[in-house]
Design a protein around this motif. Structure first.
Motif, mmCIF file in Angstrom:
data_model
loop_
_atom_site.group_PDB
_atom_site.id
_atom_site.type_symbol
_atom_site.label_atom_id
_atom_site.label_comp_id
_atom_site.label_asym_id
_atom_site.label_seq_id
_atom_site.Cartn_x
_atom_site.Cartn_y
_atom_site.Cartn_z
ATOM 1 N N UNK A 69 -4.732 -9.539 13.439
ATOM 2 C CA UNK A 69 -5.686 -8.446 13.296
ATOM 3 C C UNK A 69 -6.861 -8.827 12.419
ATOM 4 N N UNK A 70 -7.643 -7.831 12.028
ATOM 5 C CA UNK A 70 -8.875 -8.124 11.289
ATOM 6 C C UNK A 70 -8.747 -7.959 9.782
ATOM 7 N N UNK A 71 -7.609 -7.456 9.294
ATOM 8 C CA UNK A 71 -7.452 -7.246 7.858
ATOM 9 C C UNK A 71 -7.287 -8.556 7.104
ATOM 10 N N UNK A 72 -7.837 -8.598 5.902
ATOM 11 C CA UNK A 72 -7.638 -9.759 5.054
ATOM 12 C C UNK A 72 -6.214 -9.824 4.526
ATOM 13 N N UNK A 73 -5.591 -8.651 4.341
ATOM 14 C CA UNK A 73 -4.218 -8.579 3.830
ATOM 15 C C UNK A 73 -3.220 -8.702 4.982
ATOM 16 N N UNK A 74 -2.263 -9.591 4.845
ATOM 17 C CA UNK A 74 -1.254 -9.794 5.882
ATOM 18 C C UNK A 74 -0.100 -8.801 5.778
ATOM 19 N N UNK A 75 -0.169 -7.895 4.801
ATOM 20 C CA UNK A 75 0.921 -6.943 4.586
ATOM 21 C C UNK A 75 0.484 -5.497 4.798
ATOM 22 N N UNK A 76 -0.815 -5.265 4.974
ATOM 23 C CA UNK A 76 -1.338 -3.904 5.011
ATOM 24 C C UNK A 76 -1.259 -3.219 6.357
ATOM 25 N N UNK A 77 -1.571 -1.924 6.338
ATOM 26 C CA UNK A 77 -1.573 -1.105 7.553
ATOM 27 C C UNK A 77 -2.689 -1.570 8.477
#
Length: 263
Positions: A136-144
């Motif tokens: 996905x596009x999030x920088x965090x690999x743990x986030x929603x």
């Protein structure tokens, strides 16, 4: 036409049918399954969602467990107190106090806090994004991921994506657990309705790595652990975790948290 042959044929068919019927009658009596009237009544009282949140394979399994005494009358989280009372009346026992549970999303990475590493022009469903290169596009690999896979499975309109992250309406949630199963990143957990404070982060990265991708992530400073007088919060790897059996909702951990991730 030889009527004798016709009569004999009908007689043979009739005798065979009679013998088969008697055999089936004997077999049905010999191998019949006894029906527990209480189990049927309990099954009728259950809401019929067959969601599995009770820990059994659907409402039939739950009804059997309750009727056999291997599960309490409060076993169904969806039905709550009203259903528990009905089942208690059927079983002839006290309903006791059913602890209401609700889903909780462990992420605070709203659009203004979570950093995106790329613009997503592909699938928007969480399950699809989670298997994409980079996740996905999030920088965090743990986030929603904010794709709403949890929203799609909720039958009670109790969860929606708000400002980029999933948010649960505690008053609508019936603890069916479908959103928990639907989340590919496993950031939705069940908690008690009365719990006021939650660590809304699941990142296992260390302080600087967390801050680089989200301004609302747990940095693992352990200040909340040291502040708690009830031994109700500990570190699970690099992220804080609340023990709701010990938590008294004093709010000391939330006040001490430097990034405001406990709320």
């Amino acid at each position: 036409m030889n009527f004798t042959i016709v009569i004999v044929s009908f007689a043979i068919v009739g005798i065979v049918g009679l013998i088969c019927g008697m055999g089936l009658g004997v077999a049905s009596e010999k191998f019949k399954v006894e029906v527990d009237e209480k189990e049927l009544a309990v099954r009728e009282a259950l809401p019929g969602n067959n969601c599995g949140a009770c820990g059994f394979p659907g409402c039939d399994g739950c009804a059997h467990a309750i009727a056999s005494g291997s599960a309490p009358v409060t076993q169904c989280p969806v039905g709550g107190k009203p259903v528990a009372q009905k089942i208690a009346d059927i079983m002839g026992v006290q309903a006791g106090e059913a602890v209401k549970k609700v889903a909780m999303v462990r992420c605070s990475g709203t659009c203004d806090k979570a950093i995106k590493r790329a613009k997503n022009v592909g699938p928007t469903d969480c399950n699809q994004m989670s298997v994409m290169p980079g996740g996905g596009d999030l920088g965090c690999d743990f986030g929603c991921l904010g794709g709403g896979s949890c929203v799609k499975v909720c039958e009670f309109d109790a969860i929606h994506v708000v400002d980029g992250i999933a948010v649960v309406d505690k008053d609508k949630c019936v603890a069916c657990g479908l959103c928990v199963k639907a989340c590919p990143r496993h950031i939705i957990e069940m908690t008690t309705y009365k719990a006021k404070y939650h660590v809304r982060c699941m990142s296992q990265e260390k302080g600087k790595a967390v801050k680089d991708v989200c301004q609302a992530g747990c940095i693992g400073c352990t200040l909340c652990v040291k502040e708690c007088k009830f031994d109700a919060i500990h570190m699970n790897g690099n992220v804080a975790q609340i023990d709701y059996d010990k938590c008294v909702n004093c709010g000391a951990c939330a006040r001490k948290c430097p990034v405001g991730v406990i709320n």
